[in-house]
Motif scaffolding. Structure first.
Motif, PDB file in Angstrom:
ATOM      1  N   ARG A  17       0.856  -1.185   0.000  1.00 18.32           N
ATOM      2  CA  ARG A  17       0.000   0.000   0.000  1.00 18.32           C
ATOM      3  C   ARG A  17       0.894   1.236   0.000  1.00 18.32           C
ATOM      4  O   ARG A  17       1.776   1.360   0.845  1.00 18.32           O
ATOM      5  CB  ARG A  17      -0.870  -0.014   1.259  1.00 18.32           C
ATOM      6  N   GLY A  91     -10.998   4.288  -3.623  1.00 15.10           N
ATOM      7  CA  GLY A  91     -11.447   5.622  -3.236  1.00 15.10           C
ATOM      8  C   GLY A  91     -12.860   5.988  -3.625  1.00 15.10           C
ATOM      9  O   GLY A  91     -13.149   6.335  -4.752  1.00 15.10           O
ATOM     10  N   SER A  92     -13.779   5.861  -2.687  1.00 18.82           N
ATOM     11  CA  SER A  92     -15.172   6.296  -2.853  1.00 18.82           C
ATOM     12  C   SER A  92     -15.908   5.554  -3.959  1.00 18.82           C
ATOM     13  O   SER A  92     -16.809   6.112  -4.595  1.00 18.82           O
ATOM     14  CB  SER A  92     -15.245   7.816  -3.107  1.00 18.82           C
ATOM     15  N   PHE A 103     -14.824   8.750   9.174  1.00 12.46           N
ATOM     16  CA  PHE A 103     -14.109   8.979  10.435  1.00 12.46           C
ATOM     17  C   PHE A 103     -14.690  10.176  11.192  1.00 12.46           C
ATOM     18  O   PHE A 103     -14.453  10.335  12.386  1.00 12.46           O
ATOM     19  CB  PHE A 103     -12.613   9.136  10.176  1.00 12.46           C
ATOM     20  N   VAL A 130     -12.661  -1.881  -2.684  1.00  6.56           N
ATOM     21  CA  VAL A 130     -13.910  -1.280  -2.211  1.00  6.56           C
ATOM     22  C   VAL A 130     -13.924  -1.386  -0.695  1.00  6.56           C
ATOM     23  O   VAL A 130     -13.806  -2.483  -0.151  1.00  6.56           O
ATOM     24  CB  VAL A 130     -15.129  -2.013  -2.816  1.00  6.56           C
ATOM     25  N   GLY A 131     -14.026  -0.246  -0.026  1.00  6.15           N
ATOM     26  CA  GLY A 131     -13.995  -0.232   1.425  1.00  6.15           C
ATOM     27  C   GLY A 131     -15.378  -0.125   2.030  1.00  6.15           C
ATOM     28  O   GLY A 131     -16.068  -1.119   2.268  1.00  6.15           O
ATOM     29  N   ARG A 132     -15.804   1.122   2.256  1.00  2.80           N
ATOM     30  CA  ARG A 132     -17.048   1.360   3.007  1.00  2.80           C
ATOM     31  C   ARG A 132     -18.290   0.768   2.354  1.00  2.80           C
ATOM     32  O   ARG A 132     -19.195   0.297   3.050  1.00  2.80           O
ATOM     33  CB  ARG A 132     -17.243   2.868   3.208  1.00  2.80           C
ATOM     34  N   LEU A 135     -18.401  -2.562   3.608  1.00  4.73           N
ATOM     35  CA  LEU A 135     -18.619  -2.637   5.057  1.00  4.73           C
ATOM     36  C   LEU A 135     -20.108  -2.500   5.375  1.00  4.73           C
ATOM     37  O   LEU A 135     -20.631  -3.122   6.299  1.00  4.73           O
ATOM     38  CB  LEU A 135     -17.863  -1.510   5.781  1.00  4.73           C
ATOM     39  N   LEU A 160     -19.439   1.056  11.197  1.00  9.16           N
ATOM     40  CA  LEU A 160     -18.094   0.879  11.749  1.00  9.16           C
ATOM     41  C   LEU A 160     -18.116   0.182  13.091  1.00  9.16           C
ATOM     42  O   LEU A 160     -17.095  -0.336  13.546  1.00  9.16           O
ATOM     43  CB  LEU A 160     -17.387   2.248  11.883  1.00  9.16           C
TER      44      LEU A 160
HETATM   45  C1  LIG Z   1     -12.628   1.562   9.318  1.00 12.29           C
HETATM   46  C2  LIG Z   1     -11.544   1.799   8.320  1.00 12.29           C
HETATM   47  C3  LIG Z   1     -10.243   1.448   8.625  1.00 12.29           C
HETATM   48  C4  LIG Z   1      -9.204   1.659   7.713  1.00 12.29           C
HETATM   49  N1  LIG Z   1      -7.926   1.298   8.041  1.00 12.29           N
HETATM   50  C5  LIG Z   1      -6.928   1.473   7.147  1.00 12.29           C
HETATM   51  C6  LIG Z   1      -5.581   1.077   7.455  1.00 12.29           C
HETATM   52  O1  LIG Z   1      -5.302   0.556   8.536  1.00 12.29           O
HETATM   53  N2  LIG Z   1      -4.619   1.296   6.531  1.00 12.29           N
HETATM   54  C7  LIG Z   1      -4.906   1.857   5.336  1.00 12.29           C
HETATM   55  O2  LIG Z   1      -3.992   2.029   4.505  1.00 12.29           O
HETATM   56  N3  LIG Z   1      -6.160   2.251   5.013  1.00 12.29           N
HETATM   57  C8  LIG Z   1      -7.167   2.072   5.887  1.00 12.29           C
HETATM   58  N4  LIG Z   1      -8.442   2.479   5.569  1.00 12.29           N
HETATM   59  C9  LIG Z   1      -8.678   3.132   4.286  1.00 12.29           C
HETATM   60  C10 LIG Z   1      -9.198   2.123   3.287  1.00 12.29           C
HETATM   61  O3  LIG Z   1      -8.177   1.198   2.968  1.00 12.29           O
HETATM   62  C11 LIG Z   1      -9.625   2.800   1.985  1.00 12.29           C
HETATM   63  O4  LIG Z   1      -8.527   3.432   1.354  1.00 12.29           O
HETATM   64  C12 LIG Z   1     -10.681   3.850   2.224  1.00 12.29           C
HETATM   65  O5  LIG Z   1     -11.727   3.342   3.038  1.00 12.29           O
HETATM   66  C13 LIG Z   1     -11.237   4.362   0.892  1.00 12.29           C
HETATM   67  O6  LIG Z   1     -12.007   3.387   0.273  1.00 12.29           O
HETATM   68  P1  LIG Z   1     -13.615   3.540   0.264  1.00 12.29           P
HETATM   69  O7  LIG Z   1     -13.855   4.947  -0.208  1.00 12.29           O
HETATM   70  O8  LIG Z   1     -14.070   2.470  -0.680  1.00 12.29           O
HETATM   71  O9  LIG Z   1     -14.073   3.367   1.681  1.00 12.29           O
HETATM   72  C14 LIG Z   1      -9.479   2.259   6.461  1.00 12.29           C
HETATM   73  C15 LIG Z   1     -10.809   2.618   6.150  1.00 12.29           C
HETATM   74  C16 LIG Z   1     -11.831   2.392   7.066  1.00 12.29           C
HETATM   75  C17 LIG Z   1     -13.239   2.801   6.700  1.00 12.29           C
END
Ligand SMILES: Cc1cc2nc3c(=O)[nH]c(=O)nc-3n(C[C@H](O)[C@H](O)[C@H](O)COP(=O)(O)O)c2cc1C
Length: 164
Positions: A17, A91-92, A103, A130-132, A135, A160
């Protein structure tokens, strides 16, 4: 990185990363030019990184718009072009607000993935993270796959602290 590659052997995939920006400064670019990005990332790839996972708050934002415009390559796009490595973008995806909202306790509404499809169809990068969106909805991938976009749920910050 060379020591890690030596320890894990040739068949173990190493995914790293990387981020141009910091939570404390969203506008900073660790490498402000492609040359500096090459000097940063290429030695890591040559030492053993297989896949670069390039952090972004919004995958559609160009990394060097001063060079290739507002629809130009994103961070993962430039990383792939400059190093030849496989890259992952993020990213999003599927949401109308970025991760910093989460956050701050805020949700994001579901949004179109059309811009993502366009970038993936031109092979700008290899994979998308894909993150959120996931989730908040474990069925997100199957909904996207089947075209069931009207039932995408978006993201509620309460996810969360809940197992869904
Ligand atoms: C609860 C949570 C914890 C995360 N922890 C990390 C982490 O430890 N290291 C990291 O590089 N990114 C972390 N991220 C960022 C995600 O890897 C990702 O880049 C971010 O959520 C954007 O993707 P999204 O828009 O699909 O959510 C975290 C995101 C969330 C929501």
């Amino acid at each position: 990185m060379a020591a890690i590659r030596k320890a894990v052997g040739p068949d173990f995939p190493i995914i790293m990363r990387v981020s141009q920006w910091k939570q404390q400064d969203l506008t900073v670019r660790l490498a402000p030019t492609p040359k500096e990005m090459t000097d940063w990332l290429l030695p890591l790839v040559e030492a053993g990184v297989d896949v670069l996972h390039c952090s972004q708050r919004r995958f559609w934002e160009p990394e060097f718009p001063e060079l290739d415009g507002e629809n130009g390559l994103n961070c993962a796009g430039w990383a792939k072009k400059l190093t030849g490595a496989t890259t992952i973008s993020v990213g999003s995806v599927g949401l109308d607000g970025d991760v910093l909202n989460a956050f701050a306790g805020k949700g994001s509404k579901a949004a179109s993935v059309q811009r993502l499809v366009e970038r993936m169809e031109r092979d700008e990068f290899d994979l998308i993270a894909v993150g959120r969106a996931l989730l908040g909805d474990p069925h997100w991938v199957s909904k996207i796959q089947s075209g069931d976009h009207k039932n995408l749920k978006g993201f509620d910050a309460a996810a969360l602290s809940a197992l869904v």
